[in-house]
Enzyme design. Structure first.
Site, PDB file in Angstrom:
ATOM      1  N   GLU A  25       0.816  -1.194  -0.206  1.00  0.00           N
ATOM      2  CA  GLU A  25       0.431  -0.237   0.099  1.00  0.00           C
ATOM      3  C   GLU A  25       0.861   0.856   0.017  1.00  0.00           C
ATOM      4  OE1 GLU A  25      -2.464  -0.343   3.048  1.00  0.00           O
ATOM      5  OE2 GLU A  25      -4.035   1.470   2.628  1.00  0.00           O
ATOM      6  N   ASN A 172     -12.502  -1.515  -0.625  1.00  0.00           N
ATOM      7  CA  ASN A 172     -11.589  -2.297   0.485  1.00  0.00           C
ATOM      8  C   ASN A 172     -12.240  -1.387   1.560  1.00  0.00           C
ATOM      9  OD1 ASN A 172      -9.258  -2.959   2.111  1.00  0.00           O
ATOM     10  ND2 ASN A 172      -8.945  -0.578   2.539  1.00  0.00           N
ATOM     11  N   GLU A 173     -12.545  -2.465   2.465  1.00  0.00           N
ATOM     12  CA  GLU A 173     -13.252  -2.215   3.737  1.00  0.00           C
ATOM     13  C   GLU A 173     -13.746  -1.470   3.927  1.00  0.00           C
ATOM     14  OE1 GLU A 173     -10.066  -1.267   7.314  1.00  0.00           O
ATOM     15  OE2 GLU A 173      -9.380  -4.313   7.247  1.00  0.00           O
ATOM     16  N   TYR A 248      -6.283  -9.818  10.863  1.00  0.00           N
ATOM     17  CA  TYR A 248      -5.033  -9.265  11.380  1.00  0.00           C
ATOM     18  C   TYR A 248      -4.744  -9.971  12.880  1.00  0.00           C
ATOM     19  CZ  TYR A 248      -4.036  -5.816   8.059  1.00  0.00           C
ATOM     20  OH  TYR A 248      -4.242  -5.467   6.869  1.00  0.00           O
ATOM     21  N   GLU A 304      -5.923  -9.292   3.541  1.00  0.00           N
ATOM     22  CA  GLU A 304      -5.051  -8.814   4.465  1.00  0.00           C
ATOM     23  C   GLU A 304      -5.003  -9.561   5.818  1.00  0.00           C
ATOM     24  OE1 GLU A 304      -5.415  -5.260   5.227  1.00  0.00           O
ATOM     25  OE2 GLU A 304      -6.568  -4.767   3.372  1.00  0.00           O
ATOM     26  N   GLN A 353       2.595  -6.277   5.333  1.00  0.00           N
ATOM     27  CA  GLN A 353       2.666  -5.730   3.862  1.00  0.00           C
ATOM     28  C   GLN A 353       4.115  -6.363   3.671  1.00  0.00           C
ATOM     29  OE1 GLN A 353       0.924  -1.513   3.406  1.00  0.00           O
ATOM     30  NE2 GLN A 353      -0.152  -2.444   4.654  1.00  0.00           N
TER      31      GLN A 353
HETATM   32  O1  AHR Z   1      -2.695  -3.077   5.880  1.00  0.00           O
HETATM   33  C1  AHR Z   1      -3.125  -1.629   6.875  1.00  0.00           C
HETATM   34  C2  AHR Z   1      -4.331  -1.130   6.601  1.00  0.00           C
HETATM   35  O2  AHR Z   1      -4.847  -1.703   7.636  1.00  0.00           O
HETATM   36  C3  AHR Z   1      -5.144  -1.012   5.105  1.00  0.00           C
HETATM   37  O3  AHR Z   1      -4.605  -0.388   5.010  1.00  0.00           O
HETATM   38  C4  AHR Z   1      -6.629  -1.264   5.146  1.00  0.00           C
HETATM   39  O4  AHR Z   1      -7.526  -1.611   4.659  1.00  0.00           O
HETATM   40  C5  AHR Z   1      -6.778  -2.325   6.897  1.00  0.00           C
HETATM   41  O5  AHR Z   1      -7.315  -1.568   8.227  1.00  0.00           O
END
Ligand code: AHR
Length: 500
Positions: A25, A172-173, A248, A304, A353
């Site tokens: 990103e 996205n999101e 995550y 992600e 990332q």
């Molecule tokens: O990866 C960091 C962020 O995490 C991304 O921009 C977003 O999609 C997520 O909340």
């Protein structure tokens, strides 16, 4: 005694190479400095892309790269990133540190990078703050081969041939930074936007990815799919190829995530137990998908995932820069084994990332580059890419841990490549105990082709001063038996065994 049984005659599907994908990103030092330094940099580069980083990523066999975000994608206006660099618009990166984004890395640079990497392309479009027209014109600019205003503009900017967009994310999101939408509302927005993601060349289909859920939000998945597939169900089965999932691993919570390198034994187990949740999350979302799509046409795209810690002291909090230890190697090994096992539904995953942000495979500082423990795991697991998942399971495994943080001791997945070589990847989650595993096959009398390991003390990590603390080593403690193999997994280890 732990036993791994492998039914090598039972193939359970193909492990899509894209499961080993990456996400980069416009955030912190991922694109700028990490991947792209510009043609005038003193750091060796080809057309602005760092040579050392590109070579390392190729060696790891990076199969697909998602870009430009993340939250950044829903504020990105692609026209700002084409044409002469000196004329490109400078904007504020409101999501990530409020820094100036000079747009010197744009569409042409992204395709140049993917070309150098030899990887597939995954572009995320702007739904949150962009128009249907903007998205439709981006697709025309990138993929239309004939004569048209946008294709001609592309030519004017130096690219004659249309590019191939393999995957395109429609937002996205969108339940959060991408517009704070309700699932039903987003579903309608998706239906509208995707109508203009035209596939100009039937030989080069674009897989369209709708914004799926985060974590345990099963309600989003159900409502999204219900709305997408209400009315013209059959029709829509040609207009959406996948939904995303973000999960995550945070040792604690969003206010206090935990330190990347300084953590306790208990935090080791908390982190790994939260990582293991990925299996439950994928299973439950897949079950909902089965309801609407029993033939499993739609992919679940975990675009992600990875560890998210507090940033390294003294660094910009908006840059999400964190170190990477043996704990991260385990997190990678556990997740990748889970994705392999779910290859019937999970057809792409992208670690967050690639460089200098969150659970990176590479860290850079000026001209220096460090490969993280996570990098070593990705390189070890690359043999699974495109291989057939084999039926395999463990018996005799117990739980280990501290207090409430309990984990299974060992996880595994097994595949067979086109060359007939069987790839076995194992993780030993125990902090203190090595684990002996007996591996049995139906018929195969195995001959070991390769056995390697990534291990170390729990918070060992590679630095710019000492970059070889955690590396891939040969695994010595392995022997063939009358009906298989016996292997000893060191405590805190990720292991690859390849046999024929
Ligand atoms: O990866 C960091 C962020 O995490 C991304 O921009 C977003 O999609 C997520 O909340």
């Amino acid at each position: 005694m732990i036993k791994l049984t492998i039914h090598e005659g039972e193939k359970k599907g193909t492990i899509s190479p894209e499961i080993y994908g990456h996400f980069s990103e416009h955030l912190g030092r991922c694109i700028y400095e990490g991947l792209y330094v510009g043609e005038d940099s003193s750091i060796p580069n080809k057309n602005g892309m760092r040579t050392d980083v590109v070579e390392a990523l190729k060696d790891m066999k990076l199969p697909v790269l998602r870009w430009p975000g993340g939250c950044f994608a829903d504020e990105y206006h692609w026209k700002d990133g084409i044409g002469p660099k000196k004329d490109r618009k400078r904007m504020v990166n409101t999501n990530w540190g409020g820094v100036v984004e000079d747009n010197s890395f744009g569409t042409h640079e992204y395709f140049e990078l993917c070309d150098q990497l030899g990887c597939k392309t995954y572009i995320n479009g702007n739904v949150g703050s962009g128009t249907v027209q903007e998205m439709s014109e981006w697709i025309e600019y990138m993929t239309f081969e004939g004569e048209s205003p946008l294709a001609n503009e592309r030519r004017k900017n130096g690219r004659d041939k249309a590019w191939k967009v393999d995957y395109f994310g429609v937002g996205n999101e969108n339940w959060g930074c991408g517009g704070n939408m309700h699932p039903e509302y987003y579903a309608d927005v998706y239906r509208r936007y995707q109508s203009y993601v035209k596939i100009y060349d039937k030989e080069k289909p674009i897989q369209r990815i709708a914004c799926g859920p985060t974590d345990f939000d099963y309600d989003w998945t159900d409502k999204l799919l219900n709305r997408l597939f209400t009315r013209c169900f059959d029709h829509l089965h040609g207009n959406v190829e996948g939904i995303s999932l973000h999960y995550y691993t945070l040792p604690h919570d969003w206010d206090h995530k935990g330190d990347a390198t300084k953590f306790t034994d208990e935090e080791w187990y908390i982190t790994l137990s939260k990582t293991l949740k990925m299996d439950e999350i994928i299973t439950k979302h897949s079950n909902i998908m089965d309801k609407y799509d029993p033939k499993k046409i739609l992919s679940l795209v975990v675009d992600e995932w990875g560890c998210w810690y507090d940033v390294e002291e003294g660094t910009n909090p908006g840059f999400l820069y964190q170190q990477n230890t043996v704990r991260d190697a385990l997190v990678a090994g556990i997740n990748l084994n889970i994705f392999n096992k779910h290859c019937d539904r999970v057809r792409m995953a992208n670690i967050a990332q690639t460089v200098n942000v969150l659970q990176s495979v590479i860290l850079t500082e000026g001209p220096k580059m460090v490969l993280t423990p996570t990098y070593h795991v990705f390189r070890m697991f690359k043999y699974h890419q495109g291989s057939k998942l084999l039926n395999s399971f463990l018996t005799g495994v117990e739980e280990t841990g501290i207090g409430e943080a309990k984990v299974t001791e060992v996880t595994e997945s097994v595949s067979e490549g086109e060359d007939g070589i069987v790839n076995i990847t194992l993780n030993n989650l125990s902090l203190t105990e090595e684990k002996e595993v007996e591996i049995g096959f139906d018929k195969l009398s195995p001959e070991v082709v390769e056995a390697s390991v990534v291990t170390g003390q729990m918070n060992d990590h590679n630095t710019f001063e000492n970059s070889e603390v955690v590396v891939t080593k040969k695994l010595d403690n392995i022997e063939t038996t009358s009906n298989g193999l016996k292997v000893v997994l060191p405590a805190r280890s990720v292991v690859l065994v390849r046999v024929r």
